[in-house]
Design a protein around this motif. Sequence first.
Motif, short mmCIF file in Angstrom:
data_model
loop_
_atom_site.label_atom_id
_atom_site.label_comp_id
_atom_site.label_asym_id
_atom_site.label_seq_id
_atom_site.Cartn_x
_atom_site.Cartn_y
_atom_site.Cartn_z
N ILE A 69 0.48 -1.20 0.04
CA ILE A 69 0.01 0.32 -0.12
C ILE A 69 0.44 1.55 0.15
CG2 ILE A 69 -1.93 1.50 1.19
CD1 ILE A 69 -3.58 -1.24 1.60
N ASN A 70 1.58 1.49 1.11
CA ASN A 70 2.57 2.53 1.10
C ASN A 70 3.79 2.63 -0.71
OD1 ASN A 70 1.78 3.77 3.35
ND2 ASN A 70 2.79 1.60 4.63
N ASN A 71 4.10 1.68 -1.04
CA ASN A 71 4.88 1.84 -1.96
C ASN A 71 4.68 2.89 -3.08
OD1 ASN A 71 6.91 0.56 -3.43
ND2 ASN A 71 6.24 -1.19 -4.37
N LYS A 72 5.76 3.25 -3.25
CA LYS A 72 5.50 5.10 -4.38
C LYS A 72 6.25 4.32 -5.68
CE LYS A 72 4.15 7.99 -1.05
NZ LYS A 72 2.41 8.07 -0.70
N SER A 73 5.96 3.16 -5.65
CA SER A 73 6.87 2.88 -7.29
C SER A 73 6.37 3.51 -8.80
CB SER A 73 7.13 1.61 -7.86
OG SER A 73 6.28 0.96 -7.71
N LYS A 74 7.08 4.23 -10.15
CA LYS A 74 6.25 4.76 -10.45
C LYS A 74 6.32 3.91 -12.05
CE LYS A 74 8.28 8.98 -9.79
NZ LYS A 74 9.13 10.57 -10.11
N ALA A 75 5.24 2.95 -11.26
CA ALA A 75 5.14 2.10 -12.70
C ALA A 75 3.53 2.16 -13.60
CB ALA A 75 4.22 0.97 -12.21
#
Length: 75
Positions: A69-75
Amino acid sequence: MNASKIIGAILIIASMLVGYVGFNKVADSTKEINLLGLKINASDESGKTEGYLYVGFALLLFGGGIYTINNKSKA
């Protein structure tokens, strides 16, 4: 709502269910009887071990859900 947040929420809900099963296994593996003032304690060690494994797996699922949920990857 994107897919990673949905997967994270599913992981957190699954961790709660697995943790509940684990706590019940640990609680059900120990019984105590009071017979004529004498306490008799019966314990199932394999049941306790299995319950602790469930609780550990629930903690891993919960951590994975929070991370997802907290992962802020640029996918």
